[in-house]
Design a protein around this motif. Structure first.
Motif, PDB file in Angstrom:
ATOM      1  N   ALA A 174       0.811  -1.210   0.000  1.00  0.00           N
ATOM      2  CA  ALA A 174       0.000   0.000   0.000  1.00  0.00           C
ATOM      3  C   ALA A 174       0.847   1.264   0.000  1.00  0.00           C
ATOM      4  CB  ALA A 174      -0.907   0.001   1.230  1.00  0.00           C
TER       5      ALA A 174
ATOM      6  N   LEU B 160      -0.001   4.796  -1.981  1.00  0.00           N
ATOM      7  CA  LEU B 160      -1.372   4.858  -2.475  1.00  0.00           C
ATOM      8  C   LEU B 160      -1.822   6.316  -2.582  1.00  0.00           C
ATOM      9  CD1 LEU B 160      -3.282   2.021  -0.585  1.00  0.00           C
ATOM     10  CD2 LEU B 160      -2.738   2.112  -3.016  1.00  0.00           C
TER      11      LEU B 160
ATOM     12  N   ASP C 100      -9.498  -0.829   2.474  1.00  0.00           N
ATOM     13  CA  ASP C 100      -8.857  -0.470   1.203  1.00  0.00           C
ATOM     14  C   ASP C 100      -9.453   0.805   0.629  1.00  0.00           C
ATOM     15  OD1 ASP C 100      -7.328  -2.751   1.370  1.00  0.00           O
ATOM     16  OD2 ASP C 100      -8.445  -3.871  -0.137  1.00  0.00           O
TER      17      ASP C 100
ATOM     18  N   SER D  24      -7.926  -7.603   2.664  1.00  0.00           N
ATOM     19  CA  SER D  24      -7.435  -6.448   1.914  1.00  0.00           C
ATOM     20  C   SER D  24      -6.685  -6.906   0.671  1.00  0.00           C
ATOM     21  CB  SER D  24      -6.498  -5.617   2.799  1.00  0.00           C
ATOM     22  OG  SER D  24      -5.802  -4.644   2.038  1.00  0.00           O
TER      23      SER D  24
ATOM     24  N   ASN E   1      -4.967  -4.257  -0.925  1.00  0.00           N
ATOM     25  CA  ASN E   1      -4.011  -3.150  -1.022  1.00  0.00           C
ATOM     26  C   ASN E   1      -2.913  -3.210   0.029  1.00  0.00           C
ATOM     27  OD1 ASN E   1      -5.215  -1.949  -3.217  1.00  0.00           O
ATOM     28  ND2 ASN E   1      -6.450  -0.545  -2.012  1.00  0.00           N
TER      29      ASN E   1
END
Length: 235
Positions: free
Chosen positions: A3, A6, A148, A184, A186
């Motif tokens: 992640a 992001l 997410d 998840s 991510n």
């Protein structure tokens, strides 16, 4: 998938999810299509099996799904033996709640409660027979992709990311000895542990759900991670 880095996207906006669920609600009304199953049926089966092994059905349970969407996971739990009055799904999209409620009616699962609730800013409603312990109400909290989406939200006017307050909010709502199970795509398992196992939350690692791994470019990984945490029982 890591992640790290992001960036905010439309997947982190309420407008996007309102549009998605308004369309899915229309499709359900016209064609009976219940909508997308996030992470697939195999993931749902794995989550239900984990619940059966670690938080088995009983009459005084309280189970909350944050970001319940079309209700797929809660319907699967009901099919596995969890009574409807122990299950609550919340979502900040009114379209999602309308869709899940319509599907519940079609499946004769109207006892499962679905409520419109912004988890980051509002308290989830309590189930009728909920027994609170020091203000905490839930034996199991589920998250299948909601963390997410929150990670893709814009920062507020003070530069704070909405995701930052999520772990502590989950921990506060869990009863002592209760579990939080998150899936998840991510965040890696290690990243989820870093975010939820902090001195502030007090949560501890409980277990993980294994998924098929893939190798690409010399690196191996899964398309998603499911990790369970537990809030230590009071001593």
């Amino acid at each position: 998938m890591s992640a790290t880095g992001l960036q905010p996207s439309k997947l982190g906006t309420k407008e996007h999810w309102d549009n998605v669920y308004d369309e899915e609600l229309q499709n359900f009304g016209e064609f009976g299509d219940e909508g997308e199953i996030w992470f697939g049926e195999d993931s749902v089966d794995k989550l239900v099996n984990w619940a059966l092994q670690n938080v088995p059905p009983k009459n005084d349970l309280s189970i909350l799904e944050v970001g319940s969407g079309n209700g797929t996971l809660l319907f699967a739990l009901a099919e596995a033996g969890y009574t409807a009055d122990t299950l609550l799904g919340i979502d900040y999209s009114e379209g999602a709640i309308a869709l899940a409620s319509s599907i519940a009616k079609s499946r004769n699962r109207e006892g499962i409660q679905f409520h419109c609730c912004d988890f980051l800013n509002e308290e989830p409603p309590l189930l009728t027979n909920t027994r609170t312990v020091d203000g905490a109400a839930w034996d199991l909290i589920l998250d299948k992709g909601t963390f997410d989406a929150i990670a893709l939200m814009q920062k507020d006017n003070h530069g704070k990311a909405p995701i930052d307050g999520y772990p502590l909010r989950v921990a506060r709502l869990l009863k002592p000895g209760a579990h939080f199970l998150i899936t998840s795509c991510n965040f890696t398992e290690a990243e989820l542990q870093d975010k939820f196992m902090t001195p502030a939350t007090g949560l501890r690692y409980h277990s993980r759900i294994p998924y098929q791994t893939y190798t690409f470019g010399g690196r191996s990984g899964s398309i998603c991670s499911s990790v369970a945490f537990v809030k230590p029982a009071a001593t």
